[in-house]
Structures are given as C-alpha cells and as structure tokens.
Motif scaffolding. Sequence first.
Motif, PDB file in Angstrom:
ATOM      1  N   HIS A 120      -3.249   5.493  -2.147  1.00 41.12           N
ATOM      2  CA  HIS A 120      -3.821   6.539  -1.296  1.00 41.12           C
ATOM      3  C   HIS A 120      -4.845   5.899  -0.368  1.00 41.12           C
ATOM      4  CE1 HIS A 120      -5.426  10.391  -0.051  1.00 41.12           C
ATOM      5  NE2 HIS A 120      -6.637   9.933  -0.312  1.00 41.12           N
ATOM      6  N   LYS A 121      -4.828   6.264   0.897  1.00 45.18           N
ATOM      7  CA  LYS A 121      -5.795   5.739   1.864  1.00 45.18           C
ATOM      8  C   LYS A 121      -6.868   6.796   2.105  1.00 45.18           C
ATOM      9  CE  LYS A 121      -2.389   2.966   4.304  1.00 45.18           C
ATOM     10  NZ  LYS A 121      -1.597   2.820   5.520  1.00 45.18           N
ATOM     11  N   GLU A 179     -11.430  12.352  -2.388  1.00 47.67           N
ATOM     12  CA  GLU A 179     -10.316  13.293  -2.239  1.00 47.67           C
ATOM     13  C   GLU A 179      -9.209  13.102  -3.273  1.00 47.67           C
ATOM     14  OE1 GLU A 179      -8.978  12.533   1.736  1.00 47.67           O
ATOM     15  OE2 GLU A 179     -10.747  13.419   2.654  1.00 47.67           O
ATOM     16  N   VAL A 180      -9.349  12.131  -4.182  1.00 43.17           N
ATOM     17  CA  VAL A 180      -8.320  11.859  -5.173  1.00 43.17           C
ATOM     18  C   VAL A 180      -8.979  11.164  -6.372  1.00 43.17           C
ATOM     19  CG1 VAL A 180      -7.653   9.611  -4.198  1.00 43.17           C
ATOM     20  CG2 VAL A 180      -5.993  10.920  -5.487  1.00 43.17           C
ATOM     21  N   ASP A 220       2.255   2.781  -2.382  1.00 42.82           N
ATOM     22  CA  ASP A 220       1.929   3.593  -3.556  1.00 42.82           C
ATOM     23  C   ASP A 220       0.448   3.942  -3.623  1.00 42.82           C
ATOM     24  OD1 ASP A 220       4.606   3.310  -4.262  1.00 42.82           O
ATOM     25  OD2 ASP A 220       4.216   1.552  -5.517  1.00 42.82           O
ATOM     26  N   THR A 263       0.792  -1.229   0.000  1.00 46.06           N
ATOM     27  CA  THR A 263       0.000   0.000   0.000  1.00 46.06           C
ATOM     28  C   THR A 263       0.822   1.276   0.000  1.00 46.06           C
ATOM     29  OG1 THR A 263      -0.143   0.001   2.408  1.00 46.06           O
ATOM     30  CG2 THR A 263      -1.903  -1.134   1.210  1.00 46.06           C
ATOM     31  N   LYS A 271      -5.839   3.537  -5.948  1.00 51.17           N
ATOM     32  CA  LYS A 271      -4.685   3.701  -6.829  1.00 51.17           C
ATOM     33  C   LYS A 271      -4.898   5.032  -7.528  1.00 51.17           C
ATOM     34  CE  LYS A 271      -2.080   1.434 -10.460  1.00 51.17           C
ATOM     35  NZ  LYS A 271      -2.028   0.262 -11.358  1.00 51.17           N
ATOM     36  N   ALA A 272      -4.133   6.036  -7.102  1.00 50.77           N
ATOM     37  CA  ALA A 272      -4.304   7.393  -7.627  1.00 50.77           C
ATOM     38  C   ALA A 272      -3.791   7.485  -9.067  1.00 50.77           C
ATOM     39  CB  ALA A 272      -3.563   8.380  -6.742  1.00 50.77           C
ATOM     40  N   LYS A 277     -12.203  13.201  -7.370  1.00 47.58           N
ATOM     41  CA  LYS A 277     -11.998  13.853  -6.070  1.00 47.58           C
ATOM     42  C   LYS A 277     -13.296  14.045  -5.293  1.00 47.58           C
ATOM     43  CE  LYS A 277      -7.867  16.588  -6.454  1.00 47.58           C
ATOM     44  NZ  LYS A 277      -7.324  17.937  -6.390  1.00 47.58           N
TER      45      LYS A 277
END
Length: 166
Positions: free
Chosen positions: A89-90, A138-139, A87, A85, A164-165, A119
Amino acid sequence: MLKVQEIRELIKLVDQSNIDEFVYEHDGSKIKMKKKTAEEVVARPVMPVMEEIPAPKAVQPAMVKQEVVTEPTVQAPIKEIEADTKDLHKIVSPMVGTFYQSSSPDAEAYVKAGSKVSKDSIVCIVEAMKLFNEIEAEVNGEIVEVLVKDGQLVEYGQPLFLVKAE
C-alpha cells in the motif's frame, strides 16, 4: 537659427541625395547630419564573431550522450520497485508541501522502516502554506520503506511510504 520644419526638410533632402554628410553653420549654431553608408554596415565584424562561438554546440552532444547513458539505469530500478510494490500500500501526499518525519527537528520520527502502524497512526507531517497537516497511515500494517527525505518538497499524489498491509 533654422526652424524645426526647415530642419526636417533638410533631413529629407540629405536623405534623398547622394550626400553622405551635411554641415550647416550660422551665427554660432551648427547642424551636422550624417547618413549611414554601406561601409558602416559592412564594417561591423560583431555578427560573424558571435556566430563562430562553438562552445554550446560542443557541449550539447556530450549532454545528449550522458542522458542516453543514464536513462536506462534510471528506468531499471523504477521497474524493479514497481514490481516489488504491487502488493504494498502506498501512503501518498494529499497536497503539495514540505515533508517532515517528526513534529519538531529534535523529536524522533513518527515512523521508520519496520514500524507497525494502524489506520489512524500519524506517519508524517506535510506543511503547506504555513499549515502543518498530519498524515495518517489509512491502513494497518508495517512500514516497508520511507520514500522521501525529511524537509523534501512533495507533490500532490507523490508516494511517501510503502506499507505491507495486514
């Protein structure tokens, strides 16, 4: 009948003497006093019986062994997840509350593993004090994993999703 002060004096006299039992009868009234003797204290077998109960001692070593055995198996997957994790985003819970995947029990979940999010996409609801708070991604990216179950209590800062951003 004796007065209260006279009874108190009798109690003191009996207490200071070697008499174990005193009885006073007068005009149909009766006063009976007994001292606690050493025999009464010794005759209580309750304490040794309570100390002899071995069940908690026998259970504790087994519990310790179970914890020791299960601890390494619990730690290994956490390290693997952390390595995988780095790489990702949480999306974390902004508050303590109850996690809900959808707006109602019969509605479809906002997102699942593999869902694309932006986002401002709503990914879940966290209920706190009868207020339903919509949580946004948020992403921009793709949901890799949902980390909590529907209806589960979540803590402040607890990861809810891995994304996965892009």
